[in-house]
Every structure is written in structure tokens, then in C-alpha cells.
Design a protein around this motif. Structure first.
Motif, PDB file in Angstrom:
ATOM      1  N   LYS A 242      29.268 -23.509 -36.450  1.00 31.90           N
ATOM      2  CA  LYS A 242      28.851 -22.427 -37.339  1.00 31.90           C
ATOM      3  C   LYS A 242      27.340 -22.256 -37.376  1.00 31.90           C
ATOM      4  O   LYS A 242      26.830 -21.145 -37.528  1.00 31.90           O
ATOM      5  N   TYR A 243      26.638 -23.362 -37.250  1.00 34.24           N
ATOM      6  CA  TYR A 243      25.175 -23.337 -37.420  1.00 34.24           C
ATOM      7  C   TYR A 243      24.504 -24.058 -36.243  1.00 34.24           C
ATOM      8  O   TYR A 243      23.926 -25.133 -36.403  1.00 34.24           O
ATOM      9  N   PRO A 244      24.587 -23.472 -35.057  1.00 38.92           N
ATOM     10  CA  PRO A 244      24.031 -24.155 -33.881  1.00 38.92           C
ATOM     11  C   PRO A 244      22.506 -24.273 -33.888  1.00 38.92           C
ATOM     12  O   PRO A 244      21.964 -25.111 -33.180  1.00 38.92           O
ATOM     13  N   VAL A 245      21.825 -23.421 -34.656  1.00 35.51           N
ATOM     14  CA  VAL A 245      20.364 -23.459 -34.725  1.00 35.51           C
ATOM     15  C   VAL A 245      19.948 -24.049 -36.070  1.00 35.51           C
ATOM     16  O   VAL A 245      20.357 -23.561 -37.132  1.00 35.51           O
ATOM     17  N   LEU A 246      19.139 -25.114 -36.031  1.00 31.14           N
ATOM     18  CA  LEU A 246      18.639 -25.778 -37.237  1.00 31.14           C
ATOM     19  C   LEU A 246      17.117 -25.828 -37.155  1.00 31.14           C
ATOM     20  O   LEU A 246      16.563 -26.497 -36.279  1.00 31.14           O
TER      21      LEU A 246
END
Length: 884
Positions: free
Chosen positions: A152-156
């Protein structure tokens, strides 16, 4: 929700905290419903303050753990304050708490938008993430670990440099970031989501390599090229102009649709409203391209003026914002290129200042560039802090010159890099870097620009002695809201009757100082006598708008026409035309009689339009009438409908009288070839759009279908948004029959592009009123399936445009506009107080209204004030409006 029960915070009450926080180690376990935040802080005892408890602030948080040096500690919660019985020494504080991002409709702190996580911490949003000393003078080094679902949140993302990333059990992953530069909590940022990036590697003048990234949602990547180019240009310009390099390995920019501001300068991780980031020829106008360039530059320039050197307290907000607006203005003018294009930039800046900041300076929310008190700091992100603040910074450069200003900037950073400082510190650096300058000997008086509200009025009177060949210019100043005289640089020249620029030699000087000079008005009244003036001159005062004042020089129409035809200063040439227009509009607004433009004025406008040597962009600005808000500021009693009638009559008459000239202008300024937002092509399109608007207006009045038909065809077939939207606006603003099908076609064409649909709403909300139709349409648009109060861009596009920017439609004798305003302010306040505060400002100048508007407006304010659940944001504005 913070309800309106807070007391005012006073600037003079500032005290340094009892404790400092040196480092912060944050861990986020991201979940939309309940995010877990663990914070480990190295707390340092401030020995300069008496020992007392550590008081942290938090909002809408659930506290789970509080430890000092690993052991439980006594604490209590008092409202939003967490009061900890801390030892009289340095220690490590560990806190664990949760927040609910998906319920955060205020868009302050950590929130979700479009399935991703974003933060907004300026001014006081960090306290909605974890308990903290959430104040700008507490500067810490942050290390941040983000953990989230990898699918869901591949970029952090967070501030600074990426130290480590990897996978975790349960389909999760992590990223660890470290920012080596101490920063206040308002510059903290986190982004997590399914985003894509445009990347560019650059080598700066200093020889260092950097990675630039612009992150957006999937599908928007093709609209980020202009933003990336603007970022690169900003980096190059700042290093060349002020020797200020990019100081991080990477610099990231992220776009989000739900955002209260234009953008935010978080250290190394700027978060942008998509309206200030995304551009393509098909979806963005020339003005949008210019705005994106300016805002990208503004946020990047904050890296030094705001981040490396920040504000000691929020009263010093203009220290970073006024200075950075000045810097982005200088950048934009340098990027514009030619002298004429630079002048157009300045004209647009001043038009905005007069339309928004001058009324603010005269209204109930008037405050100095450095305010003395506030209840809600969000209410002081104002045109006064930003735009007037930038004008004050410009005064330094006018007094010191470009090189002297650069010396002052260099000393400012040498002294204060890594510190939280004040406006006084900036002023002192400027003076100390330029000993013997006009600033250094007047520094205390100059700083009245920071402490006095109100717009100074400068009166000028000239007297020519034909026998002695002298010209005496008498200047005086007054400011009803600031009794002490201010230091006002008056850049000026003298223009001869044939247009010649006259040499300027003051009495007592041995030689002329050229044809352009700066006089310094610093007393209540002063006289300046010029010698060897061989012909009766026309004074050209406040060239380039050298100070943010209202000028009253009593020039006659023939004198203004001389300046309009011949002045070497392009700004004052434009100003002369504005003054000619303003005289006629004010006469009609005051008398209530129908406006009738005289032939001399019409011919002057025709001469501007046909002038062979003036740039199209300048012509487009020179032919626009003054804004209704600026007209209203010249009146003691304001009848919005009388102003509206005068402006509409002027446009109607100019459309009819110059019909053939408008047709020539439209045909002669078509741009062929591929689209470019460069100043030359943009100027041609601006003049062509103005001409088309006049032609459609005139045709509608005459019942001629030709020009409306051509405009409708342009809506359907134009190759870029500037021309397409210009044609749509021409039809809608003229209330043409083809306006409705054009609006339907436009909406269908761009139904999936939120930013373009914002334009669609905005255009209908700002249409000149005719018989109440515009107001009724706006009310119906509140029920449109595409409208929502939850998205700030959408709410602003309709409600703020109608109530704050369309006085002809908003101020109604039946008070329906005020009723709608009160209802919508209350509705938005329950969701997003910061946005509600912006809408509430529509009533700042209610007390100047003529009846029946005045009484009706007051009643609407009173009804809103009676609500018990108003936020601090709205209550402060309404209370001040009512004079309580």
C-alpha cells in the motif's frame, strides 16, 4: 477540534523554554485508523531559566507511555498540555502515543489523502503527531524510522538523507531517515504512499552531486517537468546570486491534492498542493506556469531563509516569509528576462498588494508586519506578513543597492546560521554590513515598518519657478494606524512636457545625479528643491513602486497622459493609466450616476493598445481596470453595487469604442508553433485573450453572434489551456448564450482532472454579476456532485472566490450573500478551521459598507459569533470584526 476559548499570546511575553530538545528519534507504525508513534528525545536543561516541570503540548493524541531514562515518571494532563515532573538535569524522554490520520480533516499534523500519508506541521501541527515543545526556537536533529505495509505504501519519505531501508515480516517494510541539520518541529515531514517520481541528478557550482526528486500520484508524472526545471533554476540562481548552495544529498518535492496552503518548505522534503506543482500546456494556463515556478522557487529558497536560519517565535514570521517572497520575486523577475517583462512582474505584484494587502491594512484584522499578539497563529499567514513583508525587504535593497543588500545577507548567515532569530537581527545585519549607508543612520526609524500597522499615505505637491529654473517637491506622510513617521524611499524622476527625462540636481549639489534618484522621506513633511530645471516638469514619483504607500500627488489628466506616453519607468507608465481609470470610476461610484467615458481617455487607451513599441504583456496589464477592492479603498463609504456598475459600464464602453482595435489586437497576437510559457508568447496570449473578452462582450451587447461563435470554437479546439480557458472566460463573463454549452463541454473534457475542474468552479464564482444570476448559480454549484467542502482547493474555488473576490455578487441588498457566508463558514469550521478562517476574512471591511449592506453584514457576524463551537481561527476573526 480546538474551540474558541484561548487567550491572546503577546510578543513581549516571550521566554526561552525551561528545557531544550537536542535530538529526536521517531518511529512511526503507519496505519490510517491508528498510527503508533514512539518518540525518544534527548532533553537538555536550560540553565538560564528557573527549574520547573517540562510542559509538552499535544492535540487529539492518545498517550500510552511516558518514561525518563527508561523509568516511569510522574505526569499529568491539563487540557492539551502534558506536564511532566522532570529532573533538574539532562535526560532522555520516551513517549508512545497514537493518532488517527484518516479522521484528521483539519489537514494539520499527520493525515491521509488519496490513500497516502502526509504531514503539515506549520505552524502548530507537530503537536497532533506527538507531545512536544512545539515552538520554532526549539531546534533538534531528527532521525525517523517509518514502518508500513509495503504494497500500500511503497514510498516512505522523511527529512534529510536516507540511511537504511529494508523488508519486515508481515508484508511490511521500513525506511530510516536522518536530517543532520537542527530544525524546529514545524519543518518536520513524513510522506508514505503509492507514488512515482521524476528524478534528475545535478552537479552544483560548488562541485557537489545531488539527487532531485518530484513525487506525485500515478498519472501525474507528465505534469512535473516544469516543476523540476523550476527547481533546478532556483538552485542555480540562489548559488549564483547569494552564494547559498544546496546542502543535502537529495532534495524531494511531493504533491498532494488535500492541502491547506500552497506548499511547505520542510527541510529537504517540500510538500506541495498539486495546484502549485502540476503543469502541462493542456491543463495549465500561462499564469499557472508562472505560479508554479514562483512557488517552487519560494519553497526552495526557504532552505536558507527559514530553515537554516529560522524564527525565534511566530511573531517573527515575516523574517522568513517576507524575505523569501522578496527572493522569489527577484528570481521571477530575473527569469522573465527583458526590462519590460520585469516591469510586468512588478505590476502584477503591486496589483495583488493593492487588491488584498491594502484592504487588510485598513480592516479589522490590520496588524504590523511583526504582530504584537495573536489568538490563533494560522490567522497571521496574511498578505501583510508575506506581501507587505516582502515590500519591506525590498526597501533594504532600495536603500542599500543590490550589492549592499547581498553584503547584508552574507553577514546575516555568517552570524545566525543554525539559529532561531528575530526581525531585529536581520535589520541589524543589514545595517552593520553597510556602515555609513542611508539605512545604518536611520535603523531605529526604519524598523517602524515592522511595528506599525496601516498603509502610509504620501502627499506630494510640486511648484515650478520659471524665473529661477527650480522645482520644489514637497512630500508629507500620514498613517492613521501608526502615528510615527516612517522611512519611505521615493524613487523618482522629472519628465519634461515633450517627454524628455530631465537631469536631477538638488539644491546644494555640485552636479546632477542623473535622471532617476531616490529621495528619503523620513519626517512628517519635507521639501526637496531641484535646480537647473529648464522646463515645467511632471513628477514621476514612486517609480517601480519603491515603497508600499498610497500616493496623493494631485496630477491632472494632461500630466498623467504625459507620463502614460513618455515615462521611462514602465511601472509608472502603467500607474498613470490606472490613475486615469481610477478617477473616472471613483467619480461614478461616489455620485451614483452612470459612468460615461470621455473621448480623451478612450483615445489614450487606444494609443496604448496600438503602440508599436510596447510589449503585448505590458499592454494587457495597462488596459485592465483597477480592481474593485482597490477602488473601494479610496472610498470612505463603500457601495459595492455602485462600484460594480461603474466597472461594468467602463468595460462595456471600452469594448464598443475600441471594437476594431480589439479585433486587430486579437488577430495580430496569435501564437503559432508549439506551446512555451516564455514571457514573449505568454504576453501575446494575454493580450489576445483580453481582446477576445472585449470582442465577445461587445458582440453580446449588439446581438452579434460572430465573436461568441469564434470563442466557442476556440473552447473546443484550442491547443493549450491558456487559449481555451481565455475563450471560456470571455463567454461566461459576457453572459453569452453560448456560455452554458461551453461550460458543459469544458467540464466533460476535463471531468477527471481536479485542478481544471477547480478552474471551472472558480470562473463561475467570479463572473461579473448580472441580475443575481451569478449568486444563484454559485448556490446551485454547492450541490454539484463534484463539489466538496473537505478539499480546500475545491472549497476555495467556489466559496472564497464568491465571498472574498466577487463583491458585485456577494454584497446583496437582500443579505443573501451574508447568510450564505455565515452558513458555509460554520460548516467548514467543523471540518477545517484554518480554511474557515480564510473564508471568514470576507467581512473584514464590513463597517465601511453603505446601507443596507452594513447592517445586514453586522447581523450576519453577530449570528456567527453566537455559535458556541467556533474554532479559535474563526472566533478571533469574527470578534475583531465586531470590535469586541
Amino acid at each position: 477540534m480546538r474551540e474558541g476559548n484561548a487567550t491572546a499570546i503577546q510578543r513581549l511575553d516571550y521566554r526561552a523554554p525551561t528545557y531544550w530538545i537536542a535530538t529526536v528519534d521517531l518511529t512511526f507504525d503507519l496505519d490510517p485508523a491508528k498510527t503508533l508513534i514512539t518518540s525518544k528525545m534527548a532533553v537538555k536543561r536550560n540553565s538560564a531559566q528557573a527549574h520547573g516541570p517540562l510542559v509538552l503540548v499535544g492535540e487529539e493524541l492518545t498517550l500510552l507511555r511516558c518514561l525518563i531514562d527508561g523509568e516511569p515518571v510522574s505526569f499529568r494532563q491539563e487540557g492539551n498540555d502534558l506536564v511532566i515532573d522532570a529532573p533538574d538535569r539532562d535526560f532522555e524522554l520516551t513517549l508512545r502515543n497514537t493518532c488517527a490520520p484518516e479522521k484528521n480533516t483539519a489537514l494539520s499534523g499527520l493525515y491521509t489523502s488519496g490513500g497516502s500519508f502526509f504531514t503539515q506541521c506549520e505552524a502548530e501541527g507537530f503537536r497532533r503527531i506527538t507531545y512536544f515543545l512545539d515552538r520554532p526556537d526549539v531546534m533538534a536533529v531528527y532521525t525517523v524510522t517509518l514502518r508500513a505495509d509495503a504494497a500500500k505504501y511503497p514510498v516512505l519519505l522523511s527529512n534529510g538523507n536516507l540511511l537504511e531501508q529494508g523488508t519486515l515480516d508481515g508484508g511490511k517494510h521500513f525506511a530510516k531517515w536522518h536530517d543532520p541539520f537542527p530544525k524546529p518541529s514545524y519543518l518536520f515531514a513524513v510522506v508514505a504512499g503509492d507514488l512515482v517520481a521524476r528524478e534528475q541528478r545535478i552537479t552544483t557550482r560548488s562541485g557537489k552531486d545531488h539527487l532531485l526528486q518530484v513525487y506525485v500520484r500515478r498519472g501525474d508524472l507528465d505534469k512535473t517537468e516544469h516543476a523540476m526545471n523550476s527547481l533546478i533554476a532556483s538552485i542555480v540562481w540562489d548559488e549564483k546570486r547569494f552564494n547559498l548552495p544546496l546542502d543535502l544529498e537529495r532534495f524531494m518535492v511531493v504533491g498532494v491534492s488535500d492541502f491547506n496552503m500552497g506548499a511547505m518548505e520542510n527541510k529537504g522534503l517540500n510538500i506541495f498542493n498539486t495546484s502549485a506543482l502540476l503543469c502541462s500546456p493542456a491543463t495549465a494556463t500561462d499564469a499557472d506556469f508562472q505560479r508554479v515556478e514562483a512557488i517552487v522557487a519560494h519553497e526552495y529558497f526557504h532552505n536558507w531563509t527559514g530553515n537554516r536560519v529560522t524564527c525565534r517565535d511566530w511573531f517573527q514570521l515575516s523574517l522568513k516569509e517576507g524575505l523569501t517572497v522578496f527572493r522569489d520575486r527577484e528570481f521571477s523577475m530575473d527569469m522573465a528576462g527583458s526590462a519590460s517583462a520585469r516591469a510586468v512582474q512588478r505590476i502584477q505584484q503591486v496589483r495583488n498588494l493593492r487588491a488584498i494587502q491594502f484592504p487588510e491594512d485598513a480592516g479589522t484584522m490590520a496588524h504590523p508586519v511583526r504582530p504584537d499578539s495573536y489568538v490563533e497563529i494560522n490567522n497571521f499567514y496574511t498578505a501583510t506578513v508575506y506581501e507587505k513583508g516582502a515590500e519591506v525587504v525590498g526597501l533594504y535593497q532600495t536603500l542599500l543597492g543590490r550589492d549592499g543588500f547581498a553584503k547584508g545577507m552574507a553577514l546575516y548567515f555568517e552570524r545566525h546560521d543554525g539559529q532561531a532569530v528575530t526581525c531585529d537581527d536581520f535589520a541589524q545585519a543589514m545595517a552593520d554590513a553597510n556602515p555609513g549607508s542611508p539605512l545604518s543612520s536611520r535603523l531605529d526609524a526604519f524598523k517602524r515598518w515592522y511595528s506599525q500597522p496601516g498603509t502610509p499615505h504620501v502627499a506630494a505637491q510640486g511648484e515650478y519657478d520659471a524665473e529661477g529654473h527650480t522645482y520644489t517637491l514637497r512630500l508629507s506622510q500620514r498613517n492613521a494606524k501608526g502615528p510615527l513617521p516612517q522611512v519611505i524611499p521615493v524613487r523618482m524622476g522629472l519628465v519634461g512636457p515633450e517627454g524628455q527625462a530631465l537631469p536631477l540636481q538638488l539644491q546644494g549639489e555640485i552636479a546632477a545625479r542623473g535622471t532617476d534618484t531616490v529621495l528619503i522621506l523620513e519626517e512628517a513633511a519635507q521639501a526637496f528643491t531641484f535646480v537647473n530645471v529648464m522646463v515645467p516638469p511632471v513628477p514621476s514619483l514612486l517609480r517601480g513602486f519603491s515603497a508600499p504607500v498610497l500616493l496623493e500627488d494631485g496630477l491632472s489628466d494632461p500630466q498623467l497622459l504625459t507620463l502614460l506616453r513618455f515615462d521611462a519607468d514602465a511601472f509608472n507608465r502603467w500607474e498613470a493609466g490606472q490613475r486615469l481609470s481610477l478617477k473616472r470610476l471613483l467619480r461614478a461610484a461616489r455620485s451614483g450616476q452612470p459612468l460615461q467615458l470621455d473621448n480623451a481617455y478612450v483615445e489614450a487607451m487606444r494609443a496604448v493598445l496600438r503602440h508599436a513599441d510596447l510589449d503585448p504583456a505590458f499592454k494587457a496589464e495597462a488596459l485592465k481596470l483597477p480592481d474593485a477592492a482597490y477602488i473601494a479603498e479610496q472610498l470612505e463609504v463603500v457601495d459595492p453595487q455602485a462600484i460594480h456598475a461603474a466597472v461594468e459600464a467602463a468595460w462595456d464602453q471600452l469594448a464598443a469604442a475600441l471594437r476594431d482595435d480589439w479585433a486587430w489586437a486579437f488577430d495580430a497576437h496569435q501564437v503559432t508553433g508549439g506551446y512555451s510559457p516564455n514571457a514573449v508568447d505568454a504576453g501575446k496570449r494575454a493580450l489576445a485573450n483580453l481582446a477576445l473578452a472585449m470582442l465577445v462582450r461587445g458582440a453580446v451587447a449588439q446581438g452579434d453572434p460572430v465573436w461568441p461563435g469564434r470563442a466557442y470554437q476556440r473552447v473546443k479546439t484550442a491547443s493549450n489551456m491558456t487559449e481555451r480557458f481565455g475563450a471560456l472566460a470571455a463567454l461566461v463573463n459576457a453572459h453569452a448564450e453560448l456560455a452554458e454549452p461551453a461550460l458543459v463541454h469544458f467540464h466533460a473534457l476535463f471531468a477527471d482532472d481536479a485542478l481544471v475542474i477547480d478552474k471551472w468552479f472558480m470562473l463561475q464564482a467570479r463572473t461579473p454579476e448580472r441580475g443575481g444570476a451569478v449568486f444563484e448559480r454559485a448556490k446551485k454549484l454547492l450541490q454539484h456532485p463534484d463539489f466538496t467542502l473537505k478539499n480546500p482547493n475545491r472549497a476555495r474555488s467556489l466559496l472564497v472566490q464568491l465571498c472574498n473576490m466577487n463583491p458585485g455578487a456577494f454584497h446583496r441588498s437582500d443579505a443573501a450573500g451574508y447568510v450564505l457566508w455565515a452558513e458555509q463558514v460554520a460548516a467548514i469550521d467543523a471540518i477545517n478551521p484554518q480554511l474557515a478562517g480564510r473564508l471568514a476574512r470576507a467581512m473584514d471591511r464590513w463597517s465601511t459598507l453603505a446601507e443596507p449592506y452594513r447592517t445586514a453584514a453586522q447581523e450576519a457576524l453577530k449570528r456567527l459569533a453566537e455559535r458556541s463551537t467556533l474554532s479559535n481561527d474563526v472566533r478571533e476573526i469574527v470578534t475583531k470584526a465586531l470590535g469586541a
